[in-house]
Structure formats: C-alpha cells, structure tokens
Design a protein around this motif. Structure first.
Motif, short mmCIF file in Angstrom:
data_model
loop_
_atom_site.label_atom_id
_atom_site.label_comp_id
_atom_site.label_asym_id
_atom_site.label_seq_id
_atom_site.Cartn_x
_atom_site.Cartn_y
_atom_site.Cartn_z
N ASN A 194 -48.81 27.58 -38.18
CA ASN A 194 -48.04 28.57 -36.70
C ASN A 194 -48.55 29.70 -35.92
N GLY A 195 -48.72 30.15 -35.06
CA GLY A 195 -49.25 31.34 -34.16
C GLY A 195 -49.09 32.89 -35.10
N ALA A 196 -48.16 33.48 -35.96
CA ALA A 196 -48.20 34.30 -36.65
C ALA A 196 -48.43 33.99 -37.76
N GLY A 197 -49.26 32.81 -38.61
CA GLY A 197 -49.86 32.66 -39.38
C GLY A 197 -49.41 32.23 -40.49
N ALA A 198 -48.13 31.82 -40.40
CA ALA A 198 -47.43 31.08 -41.80
C ALA A 198 -47.77 29.38 -41.15
N MET A 199 -47.30 28.92 -42.73
CA MET A 199 -48.19 27.53 -43.11
C MET A 199 -46.95 26.67 -43.03
N VAL A 200 -46.26 26.34 -41.66
CA VAL A 200 -44.98 25.65 -41.91
C VAL A 200 -44.93 23.62 -41.72
N LEU A 201 -44.17 23.34 -42.93
CA LEU A 201 -43.95 21.45 -42.98
C LEU A 201 -43.32 21.21 -42.83
N GLU A 202 -42.91 20.15 -42.27
CA GLU A 202 -41.88 19.33 -42.27
C GLU A 202 -41.87 17.95 -42.27
N GLY A 203 -40.81 17.58 -43.41
CA GLY A 203 -40.92 15.76 -43.55
C GLY A 203 -39.91 15.71 -44.50
N GLU A 204 -39.45 15.18 -45.46
CA GLU A 204 -38.37 14.34 -46.30
C GLU A 204 -38.10 15.43 -47.55
N ILE A 205 -37.10 15.29 -47.89
CA ILE A 205 -36.92 15.44 -49.23
C ILE A 205 -35.78 13.80 -49.59
N SER A 206 -36.68 13.20 -51.02
CA SER A 206 -35.36 11.97 -51.29
C SER A 206 -35.59 12.56 -52.89
N TYR A 207 -34.50 12.47 -53.04
CA TYR A 207 -33.66 12.95 -54.13
C TYR A 207 -33.56 11.53 -55.28
#
Length: 188
Positions: free
Chosen positions: A120-133
């Motif tokens: 992101n703009g602040a230099g953090a790695m941001v990931l989005e998706g799904e967790i499957s139990y």
C-alpha cells in the motif's frame, strides 16, 4: 516391408533429434542473455519479512517463532511457523506476474488461506482473499505486514464475520529478529 517400416521410423527420429539439438542451443543462448529472474521491484517488495523472528502477541507474550526464507533464486518466500503451544503452518509467498500481485498460500492443520495483493502507499504488504477451515467453512480474510522503523514487523489478520457484518481481529503479532546471541542463549 520391415526395412521400410524401420526406415520410415528412423527419418522422423533423426529430425526430432536434430530439432532437440537446435532447441538446446537456443535455450543456452537465451539463458546467457536473459536477465536473472525475480530481480528488482516488485519481486523485492516483501523482503522486509525475511529472517528468523520471535513473534509476540498484543500482550507481549511469545506467540511463536517464524523462519522466513528466500528460495528459488529469490522468486519464492517460504514461511515456517511454530507457535508457542506447538501449532505449525507454512506459507508460500510469491509475486505472480500474471496477476501483477503478490500471493500467499498458507497451509496448516486447521485451515488454508489463499490471498493476493501488494504494497500500500505506506509500504505495508496487504493481501485479501479467503480462509478455508478443514470443517468446510470459508470466510473473507485479509492480512497486513507493516515494517516498523525499529526493524520489527507488525502482522495483523482479520476475518470477516457475516453475522455481524464486521471484520474481526484474528491475530496481531510483532516480529522481532532473533539475534544470534539470543538463539545461542536459548539453546544452552
């Protein structure tokens, strides 16, 4: 008849062998002029996470240890987690040029997580998706890894709760590099 059959089989084989030799020559020439894979941005975007880490929770207690290594000529970051209570998990992290995003695939006895994103703009790695139990339930999931000025990394995970329509904290930890002297002291 048999001679013709062998002769007809021999001709294509000679062509195939010649084609393979030409392909080998082209491959070796290409490898001499081709740039090293996975160099530079965006392939180095997640390198701030590489290292041997002690991980603490928000209460300051040790949550576990995490070994993060660069492998496959810098094309893959492998995570090997061991929790303080003995739980384990591993992830593969890589920049996917087809998606133009970073991906992480996490596997543990209780769940898998598959998500993608980037800095992101602040230099953090941001990931989005799904967790499957393992029981079958699946939920939206997101993670953020933030490099801090003191060299530590803050990791925060959230899972979407469809009943409350809220993102709930799933785990928050602070990574601090294990110093060689710290590791030696813990094994004595």
């Amino acid at each position: 008849m048999k001679i013709l059959a062998y002769a007809s089989l021999g001709a294509p084989m000679a062509v195939m062998a010649g084609g393979a030799a030409a392909q080998d020559d082209a491959t070796s020439e290409a490898s001499q002029t081709r740039p090293v894979p996975c160099e530079g941005e965006p392939y180095r975007d997640f390198d701030f996470w590489i290292g041997e880490w002690n991980v603490t929770g928000p209460d300051g207690q040790i949550a576990g240890k995490n070994a993060i290594t660069s492998e496959e000529s810098g094309c893959l970051i492998v995570e090997r987690w061991t929790g303080a209570s003995g739980g384990t998990g591993q992830s593969y992290n890589f920049y996917d040029p087809g998606l133009a995003q970073w991906r992480q695939v996490w596997v543990a006895p209780g769940a898998t997580i598959d998500y993608a994103g980037g800095l992101n703009g602040a230099g953090a790695m941001v990931l989005e998706g799904e967790i499957s139990y393992r029981g079958g339930a699946t939920f939206p999931f997101r993670g953020r890894w933030t490099p801090n000025e003191d060299g530590s990394v803050t990791q925060a995970f959230e899972q979407y709760n469809p009943e409350t329509d809220v993102w709930d904290d799933w785990f928050t930890g602070t990574y601090r590099q294990i110093e060689t002297s710290d590791e030696e002291a813990s094994t004595e």
